[in-house]
Structure formats: C-alpha cells, structure tokens
Design a protein around this motif. Sequence first.
Motif, PDB file in Angstrom:
ATOM      1  N   CYS A 330      43.713  34.056  51.253  1.00 25.88           N
ATOM      2  CA  CYS A 330      43.474  33.815  49.823  1.00 25.88           C
ATOM      3  C   CYS A 330      42.167  34.454  49.369  1.00 25.88           C
ATOM      4  N   VAL A 331      41.114  34.323  50.177  1.00 32.74           N
ATOM      5  CA  VAL A 331      39.825  34.915  49.819  1.00 32.74           C
ATOM      6  C   VAL A 331      39.933  36.432  49.750  1.00 32.74           C
ATOM      7  N   GLU A 332      40.615  37.036  50.715  1.00 32.05           N
ATOM      8  CA  GLU A 332      40.771  38.484  50.727  1.00 32.05           C
ATOM      9  C   GLU A 332      41.596  38.951  49.530  1.00 32.05           C
ATOM     10  N   ASN A 333      42.627  38.217  49.212  1.00 27.71           N
ATOM     11  CA  ASN A 333      43.442  38.582  48.046  1.00 27.71           C
ATOM     12  C   ASN A 333      42.622  38.536  46.764  1.00 27.71           C
ATOM     13  N   LYS A 334      41.842  37.481  46.631  1.00 25.55           N
ATOM     14  CA  LYS A 334      41.029  37.339  45.420  1.00 25.55           C
ATOM     15  C   LYS A 334      39.973  38.422  45.338  1.00 25.55           C
ATOM     16  N   ARG A 335      39.344  38.718  46.483  1.00 21.50           N
ATOM     17  CA  ARG A 335      38.305  39.752  46.492  1.00 21.50           C
ATOM     18  C   ARG A 335      38.884  41.124  46.176  1.00 21.50           C
ATOM     19  N   HIS A 337      41.645  41.734  44.567  1.00 19.35           N
ATOM     20  CA  HIS A 337      42.119  41.746  43.182  1.00 19.35           C
ATOM     21  C   HIS A 337      40.968  42.048  42.223  1.00 19.35           C
ATOM     22  N   ARG A 338      39.800  41.423  42.474  1.00 20.59           N
ATOM     23  CA  ARG A 338      38.643  41.704  41.631  1.00 20.59           C
ATOM     24  C   ARG A 338      38.190  43.149  41.789  1.00 20.59           C
ATOM     25  N   GLU A 341      40.538  45.399  39.904  1.00 19.11           N
ATOM     26  CA  GLU A 341      40.296  45.324  38.466  1.00 19.11           C
ATOM     27  C   GLU A 341      39.046  46.104  38.083  1.00 19.11           C
ATOM     28  N   PRO A 368      48.520  41.415  43.717  1.00 20.57           N
ATOM     29  CA  PRO A 368      47.521  40.951  44.684  1.00 20.57           C
ATOM     30  C   PRO A 368      48.131  40.239  45.862  1.00 20.57           C
ATOM     31  N   TYR A 369      49.373  39.796  45.745  1.00 21.51           N
ATOM     32  CA  TYR A 369      49.988  39.085  46.857  1.00 21.51           C
ATOM     33  C   TYR A 369      50.421  40.028  47.973  1.00 21.51           C
ATOM     34  N   ASN A 377      42.925  46.659  53.634  1.00 17.86           N
ATOM     35  CA  ASN A 377      42.711  46.635  52.198  1.00 17.86           C
ATOM     36  C   ASN A 377      41.992  47.879  51.709  1.00 17.86           C
TER      37      ASN A 377
END
Length: 845
Positions: A330-335, A337-338, A341, A368-369, A377
């Motif tokens: 989850c942390v990697e996905n969020k990072r 994704h940011r 963007e 992002p999933y 990544n």
Amino acid sequence: MVLRSCCKFGPVSVLFRLGYLALLLLCVTHLRCARAETKTVVQKDAEFDVTYNDTVTSDNQTIYAFNHTVSRNKTEGVRVTVDVLSEGAESSPILFVVRQKQAVLSFQVPLILRGLYQRKYPYAHVGRTLCQPPTRTLSETQYFFVDVSTLSSLGTHYQLRISRVDSFTLHTDKKFSFTASPSQPQYFKYVFPDGVDTAIVKVNSEMTFPCSVMSIQDIQCPVYDLDNNVAFIGMYQTMTKTAAITVQRKDFPSNSFYVVVVVKTEDEACGGPLRFYPLRPDELIDAGNRSKTLDVVVSPAISSDVYVMGMLFCLGIFLSFYLLTFLVACVENKRMHRRREGLLNPADMSPAETASLLGKPGVTPVSPYEYGSFADNASTLSSEAITDSIASDANYGYMERSLESVTGRSRQESLSSIEEDDYDTLADIDSDKNIVRTKKYLCVSDLARKDKRVLSKKYQIYFWNIATIGVFYALPVIQLVITYQTVVNVTGNQDICYYNFLCAHPLGNLSAFNNILSNLGYVMLGLLFLLIVLQRDIIHSRALDRHDLNALECGIPKHFGLFYAMGTALMMEGLLSACYHVCPNYTNFQFDTSFMYMIAGLCVLKLYQKRHPDINASAYTAYACLAAVIFFSVLGVVFGKGNMVFWIIFSVLHILATMLLSTQLYYMGRWRLDSGILRRIVYVIYTDCIRQCSGPMYIDRMVLLVMGNIVNWSLAAYGLLKTPNDFASYLLAIAICNLLLYFAFYIIMKLRSGERIQCMAMVCILFTAVVWGFALFFFFQGLSTWQKTPAESQEHNRDCIVLSFFDDHDIWHFLSSIAMFGSFLVLLTMDDDLDDVQRDKIFVF
C-alpha cells in the motif's frame, strides 16, 4: 556275564535273566518315587520385616505364609529380598515361587541374566517387588505364599526377607530417590489426580553408567521388570543420566500406571564399552557392582490451553508477514501514484501541454493498483512517464520496429514451436556467439540475446520439475513416517525416534506435535514469496504487452521461473521437515536436508542467471546434479561413518567437480569436455604461462574461482582428515559456503561496478543477516543427535523455552524459515536499481 550265560544256559535261561533285570529296574524306580513322595514340606507362618535364615535341599520344601491388609485408599508395595549364602549354588539354584491372589511370580537364585552374545551374569542377591492386584472393597486381607525348593542334595543356605514399601505410590511434583540394579529392579505406582490428563515422568541420575531402562506399564500382573522382558509391554526407553516419557490418561483405563526402572546387565545399548567375550559358551561372568541411584518425579504436562496458545502464536508470527507485505504494498502504491502524478503534472507545465502529453500515442494511464511491494516501480515509471513523454511519434515507431527486431518472430507464433538448440536462436544469427562471449569486458546485453519467450519457457521448467519432484518425493515419505509413528505407538519403543523428550507434546497419534507445527513457517512464507513473485511477473507481463521500452531493453532480464522454483522448494522443505520430525532418526534425516540442497543450488543458479541469462544451466542439468548430491548424501549416511575408502572417493570427486565447474564458469560455457581436452589444456599452458607468461584474461572471474577452489579444497581436506559422522550436514555446509562466497562476490562486484543497493534491498539484507545469526545460535544448541545412541541423545534434552510449548529447535524452525524468506527477497530486490539502466551499460561478473 549276560553273554556268558547266554552261551552256557541257552535261550530259556536268557529270557529268564532278562526278565529278572527288568523287574529289578522297576523296583528301583518305584523306590525313588516313593522317596520323592516322602519329601518333607514345611509351612511357616511368616511376618513382614523379619529375616529368615534357612537351608533347603532336595528332601525338603519350605512354604512361608504371609497375610496383610490391603486398603483401597492406600497402596503399599511388598518387596521380596533373597540372598544365597552357599558357594557353588550356580549348579543347583533355588527356585522361589510367590503365589498371590491374581498372580504368580517365580525366579531362581542365583539369577542368571543374559547380555549381548548370550553372555551370562549370575546374581546371588535378588530383590523383586510383588504385583499389587486392585481391591474392590474398602479394606481386605490378602494372603500370599513363598515356596522355596531346590534339586540340590547337598543343601543351600539362603536368607529371605519380606518387607513393605511405604513409598510405593509417587506423588505429583515430588522427587523420590531409590537404588536399582539388574537383579533388584524397582517400580512404583502413579495415580492421575483430578484435572490432570497428561503427565511427564522424568528419571534422572548423577551416574552415566550403568545403563538403565525406564518403562511405563499399565496396572496389571505380571509386571515385566527384568532386563530380558522389560520391553515386552508398555512404553520404554534406555537412559544414562536422564529419561522422560509423556503419559496420557486416555491410554490407561485404570487412571494409573507403573513406573518401572531396570538396570541393564551391559552398557552397549547406552554407548558404553563392549566387554570381553567369555572363554567358554557356558562361562559365567562377574558383573561387578552395577547399582545405580536414581530420582523419579512425575509432573503434570501442559493443558489444552497451552496447545491453543502455541498454535495461535505460530500462526500469528507468520500471518504478520502477510500483513507487513500488504502494508508495504500500500505504501509503495501510494508513493508511486504521487510520483506519477508529479511527473505527469509538473508545476511548470501548462494544462494544454499536459493535455497534449497525455494525448500522445505512447502514453497510457496506469492504475496505481498495478504497483505493489517489491515491484520494479522505477523502471515502469521511467518507461511510461518519462520515455513516452519525451518520445516523438517517430521514436515511438522506432520502438515498435525495435521490438520486432529483438523478438524476430510474431507474438502470435506458438511457444511450442520455439526450441532451443546449439545455435541459441540469437536475433543476430550471422554473428558468432563465441566472439561475443569471449570478449574481455561483457555487458548483460551480450548475454541476453536469446528470444525472451525461449528463455521464459526454459526457466519455467525449473518450477514444473521441482513441483513434480516434490509430489513424487513427499508421498512415499509421508507413508513411511506414518509407519514409523505407528511402530512407535504399537511397540512402545521410545528409542526408535530421537525426540527432545523434555519438550515433546503429543497430539493424537503424533508424539511431538510442537516440532511438526513449528515447520508451518516454511510453507506459509514460501507461499507468500510465490505471491510476491506472481505480482512482479504480472506487472512485467503488462509492461511487455504495452511495448514498454524499459522492460525490453533496460535492467536485468526478468525471468521468474527460478523464483517460482525457490518458493516451491521452501514449501517442500517445510513439509519434509515436518515429516522428518514425526520420527527423527538417522535413517530418514535426508528428508530434512534434501530440499535444503535444492534451495542452495537454486539460489546459486539465480545469482548466476541475473548476469548470464543466455548461458545458465538448464533445469534438467541442474536437477541431475542435485540428484547426484542427494545420492552421495544417502551413501554418506549409510557408509560414511569411519569408512576411509568412501571419504577418499568423495574428496577426489569433490575436487574434480570443483575444477570442472571452475573451468566452465571461467570460459562462459565455451569449454567442452571431449577427446581434445588434454591437447587444449597443454596448449593454453604453453601459450599463456610458458611462452609469454601473460596474466589471466578475466581477472574478476579468476579471483572468484581461485577463492572458490581454496574453500572447496579446504572442505575436502577437512572431511578426509576428520571424517565427520554427520555427512549430510557436512555436505550442506559445502553448499552453503559456496552460496555465501558467490553472494559476497556478487555484492562486492556490484558496488565496484558503480551500482547501488536500494533501501528495500538493504533492509532485507540487514534483517536477514541478523535473523540468520540468531537462527544458527538456536540450531547449534543440539537438543538431540541421532549420531549417538538414544540414551546419549537424551542427555542433551532440555525443557521448553517459549510458552512451555516450543523448544530451541522449534525456534530454529521459526527463525530459519524467516531467514530463508528474507534471503529470497534479497535475491528478488537487489538489482532493482538497474531497472532504468540500459543493458549494454550493465557489467557481467
């Protein structure tokens, strides 16, 4: 005289005289029988704790009559002690017969006990405890008689004493001390108190020898309490200083049992010295003083709540890794994704430019999933957000053409038609691979020229082969260990399996459930690793489907077949280790080590594959070599102990295999073992060493191979000089040493080449190193060892250290499974820093 008479008086006289002789013989026989019938029988009313000195001959028989009151609420033992005082009694022993209400006990004095090779040991001092039949009334008087008789006409002097054993019943958690010998065994009664369903019986002694046997028997008569019959019934195990047996109430209908302790006539069963052979087959050997002082204590074992806590603890540890992996994903996905963007919408870019950028044909929005833990990544983002953003339509077209030139075939072509042959199916078929692979400085692009679909198919065979091997290996193993456990339960022989008896918690038919449960980590973490690899595989496949330039031309080539094989091997290691711990002994130790060899070999192959994908060994060759290793492991266990011929052959083969493998690695697979090998060796020595004394062309490879040969030759010399008993562990040490050497070389060369190790890989390396250190500490505690006798192995037994359920070896299982999982993650993530680096800029080492 008869012949003379026959000649003198004729046939009638001969018949008369023969009839006379027959009548005379009949009269003598009748007189002897009459004399026997007139044998004197004396019955005496005897009392407890009185020593009776008497003499017995063939003309008299003495019967001692005893009576005592038996209470249902109090159990007392009755002890018979006999001493023969006459010399030469071995030729005409005295027979003692004790007649009770529900049992008859008979023994001769001197008592003759037999040892190994039928050696005979006489004992003139004998002490036996009488079996106590249960009483149904509150109190009753029981009678028993002691008959004393012999066939010796000279008479034998003896002493007889009947006494009460006040401490016949053992109490929970109270230590009781006693002395036993081969002719004076001891046994005591234990009754399960209310609320106790399982108890552990511990017998200890400060004396290593003489060798003893501890037995658990049901309350029934007779009680088997001699060296030659103690194994007839119940559970038993030999002991030197300590013995422990876990007893369950459900196995004893009377809610009670006897604890029997017998001292053996010889010490060979406990690893003691082999005594001399008798000079004659019927020679009696002086056994000497074989008395032994022992302590016995019966303690309640763990309750069912502890079982539940142990299972929840085991599941909690390994499920936490699933949770941690999910959180990292989850942390990697969020990072990411940011970051995406930020790349697609930079602050200095106008909305029109952003819209035009997103409108380019090479840019495709990515969910992002599609990113997760340990995913590549950087390479994916770089290819999607940077390369596609700056690429023009012409460059995009070039990328499409480049893809076709690399693959050389249509994607619709069936993979079954792609075969690997000696030509390696190189894209540039006009070039000679010998020229490419013998360059002084190689890049990954030089050794990643085969069609990726060919290599993918090649490396997937590793997974399917090891899955097939696992199924065919595990099924007979499971059947065999079930048979072992059944034999232990039926015969009661606790010496068959080498448990840590002080921390062996049974469940159902399993004698040591905790040792089996602790292997759950291998299976769960192996499955988790397979899920992580599957995620990476899916992400990489999607990148290829989008014609991602970075996935095609950057980073270490992604081949996941070996990773799948490693995860499967870890799961199989857990299954087979659990099977081994059902009944650990020297005949099935290879169950626990076979897949350890597999794991070590697969890790080495994966390290080599990272920089040499085109020339890595095929699955068939690799598994054939591992099969040879397992074959030698079995031979070493069976024939290696003290066999110098075996060790010489193995050491020679070890050194030869090291040299052949070194040559194969040094020349990058361009070396062949054929009839011209000797001529080529002489030519190389002449041209490179004698004629111009040039140094090695490949310095780095030469350093690695020289160090590897030094290590392996040293290990071969150690094995030849020391001939260790545990050949399987010695062979595993060789595999681990080579793996660590190659891993250290890889890390050093990676840093030397200017590459870096990302944060995730560094965390995995440090975490794995720490866990391996603690794991090895618990491994070397050595709670049991099948290299010694069962009695000697029990001297290393220890109590549980975690939740009163897991011992040191269980902690080794926990930590080693975590450490192996961490090691796999290191191999998976250590080259993530190269995902956006062109392959022609990544060095081969």
